[in-house]
Scaffold this motif. Structure first.
Motif, short mmCIF file in Angstrom:
data_model
loop_
_atom_site.label_atom_id
_atom_site.label_comp_id
_atom_site.label_asym_id
_atom_site.label_seq_id
_atom_site.Cartn_x
_atom_site.Cartn_y
_atom_site.Cartn_z
N ASN A 271 -7.87 58.61 34.44
CA ASN A 271 -8.59 59.63 35.22
C ASN A 271 -7.88 60.97 35.19
OD1 ASN A 271 -10.52 57.72 35.98
ND2 ASN A 271 -9.25 57.01 37.68
N SER A 272 -6.97 61.12 34.27
CA SER A 272 -6.16 62.33 34.17
C SER A 272 -7.01 63.54 33.78
CB SER A 272 -5.07 62.11 33.12
OG SER A 272 -4.55 63.32 32.67
N GLU A 273 -6.65 64.70 34.35
CA GLU A 273 -7.35 65.94 34.00
C GLU A 273 -7.11 66.29 32.53
OE1 GLU A 273 -5.98 68.81 36.80
OE2 GLU A 273 -7.40 68.15 38.33
N LEU A 274 -5.98 65.86 32.03
CA LEU A 274 -5.67 66.09 30.62
C LEU A 274 -6.72 65.42 29.74
CD1 LEU A 274 -3.53 67.08 28.50
CD2 LEU A 274 -2.49 64.82 28.70
N LEU A 275 -7.13 64.20 30.11
CA LEU A 275 -8.13 63.47 29.32
C LEU A 275 -9.54 63.98 29.59
CD1 LEU A 275 -6.67 59.85 29.64
CD2 LEU A 275 -6.34 61.50 27.79
#
Length: 578
Positions: A115-119
């Motif tokens: 759920n990372s913002e990076l992803l």
């Protein structure tokens, strides 16, 4: 979690630099862990900020780094800020870091890192992955192992990252090889042998007819005639072809089941015969089809138009080729599945084929050809079983299971297992996959049974052993399972190292999604195993005060969860006992 911590740092930088957080986030990354050496948690690379326009590109980058560092002040969350080489280092308050990172593992968290913002910056859509793709009527050769496990990893990763994935097996079920097999079966085939051991018999017939055809013009002509009958849909020829195809797919499925691999679609060259003729007509109508002196139909791909680089799409007798059917297949898939991207997984010898395929598709006016991609891989050298050279993949899987079973029976640490053969199969397959995935995919590598099946060192066996050991630890201390734990009790360097390493998980997934190389994930997981092994020795759960034991168990649960999730992405089934 890592994304929350990155956002906290980006917010602080945003106020100082007067730049949007979204521009700053890509420049922030977790710092790799080095054993027995304290490291900061995150670093901000100024070179990235210069590239995206957040900072002036002139002046000494180190002076710029030091000047910016002086402007940033520590607070309750970020307890230390220091200037590195062209980067600003950030150390998070230890209690806050551990609390936020290990909090999700109060439950079994299969979504950690996803759920990372990076992803969230990744484009999500429909991904079609074509992999495995063996030839009908031939045994599943060990060389297909690489395509199958690499394609499976890419499909798993894309799916985990939120894409709709179509897993396609594009069978080699057409072409002159079938002409040879058809003519060969007429002469050398036996229906009773076909019933008893279908692939073995077809393989023997294919080898024999190839050998005979080398010095027999009549047989070669019979092969051409048989293939022409297939192209004309002759009833008898089609009936034999269909029989070969059905029994081969059925046999392959046994091997796929052992590999833990499945497909959404079984396609094949045969489905695109008529469409291949349409492709030829389209090339003709666009003025792209040229005829050579030999009478073959080609597309000129040379920049200067001097026919120095051509793609042959028609034989002199008017029959289509593999690439003609590949062009038709790509167009049909775009119409049928509306894919956002299409990925082909084959060995590197086919690099020129795919380069030509994508060029012809562009020439036909299909801009989506740019979203097609070939993932090439190298050769495996020296893969042998005890009985000699490998011809069939099933022999390799049997060998891996047998050797692993032997190793397990010799080990003093092997537990009593309900089904030792099943465990040996899973661990043996892990060994094969990790050996294959450790380096760059395009590299050739030498195969060594003894090395890949070692329980120590960077092997698939070590991954499985660490996971099983963690499962055992968690099970034995099940009574310590709690919703809350005290993060201040995890202040030892070996505990901090695991937490810092887990910060990198989403970055590793992001990196793998960009170049489709599994080595990033494999090396991350192997390092996690080494760090966990150190912590296991230094941080006993059993016999420690209750609150300390509870905190340590949470740490090991986090390790176990990420290890299991990563192993599954690789296409491996984690074992709980071994």
């Amino acid at each position: 979690m890592a994304c929350l911590l990155r956002r906290t740092i980006a917010a602080k930088l945003s106020r100082t630099l007067q730049q949007p957080e979204e521009l700053l986030l890509p420049a922030l990354s977790a710092v790799p862990v080095f054993r027995k050496q304290q490291t900061p948690d995150f670093k901000l690379a100024l070179s990235v900020l210069r590239l995206n326009g957040s900072l002036p590109t002139t002046g000494d980058i180190q002076l710029q780094t030091e000047d910016l560092t002086r402007q940033l002040k520590p607070d309750n969350v970020i307890e230390d800020i220091s200037a590195g080489s062209g980067a600003i280092n950030f150390t998070i308050n230890r209690k806050f870091l551990i609390q936020k990172l290990l909090e999700p593992f109060g439950n079994s968290d299969a979504t950690f890192g996803l759920n990372s913002e990076l992803l969230n910056t990744l484009n999500r859509g429909t991904t079609l992955v074509e992999y495995s793709s063996p030839n009908i009527a031939k045994k599943f050769h060990a060389g297909h192992l690489r395509s199958t496990i690499i394609g499976n990893f890419i499909a798993n990763l894309k799916q985990a990252l939120g894409n709709k994935v179509i897993r396609m097996n594009y069978l080699g079920d057409w072409g002159m090889q079938f002409g040879l097999l058809g003519a060969g079966f007429t002469q050398f085939g036996s229906y009773s042998k076909l019933k008893d051991n279908p692939l073995q018999h077809l393989f023997e017939v294919y080898v024999q007819v190839n050998r005979e055809a080398e010095h027999n013009d009549n047989l070669r002509q019979e092969a051409r005639d048989f293939f022409r009958k297939l192209e004309e849909h002759d009833t008898e020829a089609m009936s034999l072809w269909q029989r070969f195809r059905d029994i081969t797919v059925e046999e392959y499925q046994h091997v796929y089941k052992r590999l833990g691999v499945y497909f959404d679609v079984y396609s094949g060259e045969s489905l695109h015969q008529s469409q291949a003729q349409e492709v030829v007509e389209q090339l003709q109508s666009r003025g792209l089809l040229k005829t050579t002196e030999k009478g073959t139909g080609v597309v000129d791909l040379s920049i200067s138009g001097d026919m120095s680089n051509v793609c042959t799409v028609l034989r002199s007798d008017g029959t289509t080729l593999y690439i003609t059917r590949d062009i038709a297949a790509a167009i049909d898939r775009k119409d049928r599945y509306k894919f956002t991207e299409m990925i082909y997984v084959t060995d590197k010898s086919q690099a020129n084929h795919f380069q030509q395929l994508f060029q012809v598709l562009s020439g036909l006016g299909h801009p989506w050809a740019e979203s097609c991609r070939h993932v090439p891989f190298g050769l495996v050298k020296g893969m042998k079983t005890r009985t000699g050279e490998v011809v069939f993949l099933e022999d390799v899987l049997d060998e891996a299971r047998t050797r692993m079973l032997h190793n397990m029976s010799q080990s003093k640490t092997t537990k009593e297992l309900e089904d030792p053969e099943d465990t040996a199969e899973k661990v043996g397959l892990s060994a094969l996959i990790v050996q294959d995935f450790k380096g760059p995919l395009h590299s050739d590598y030498s195969f060594d049974w003894d090395r890949i099946l070692q329980a120590q060192g960077d092997t698939g066996v070590f991954l499985q052993y660490t996971h099983a050991r963690l499962c055992s630890l968690l099970q034995k201390n099940e009574d310590l399972e709690a919703a809350h734990f005290d993060p201040s009790l995890l202040n030892e360097p070996s505990a901090i190292s695991i937490v810092q390493h887990l910060l990198r998980y989403d970055e590793v997934l992001h990196q793998s999604s960009q170049d489709l190389q599994p080595k990033h994930l494999v090396n991350f997981l192997l390092k996690l195993c080494h760090l966990t092994a150190s912590a296991h020795r230094e941080l006993p759960v059993k016999g420690s005060p209750a609150e300390v034991a509870k905190a340590r168990r949470r740490l090991f649960k986090g390790s176990c969860s990420v290890l299991a999730n990563g192993i599954k992405l690789l296409g491996i089934t984690p074992v709980q006992k071994m």
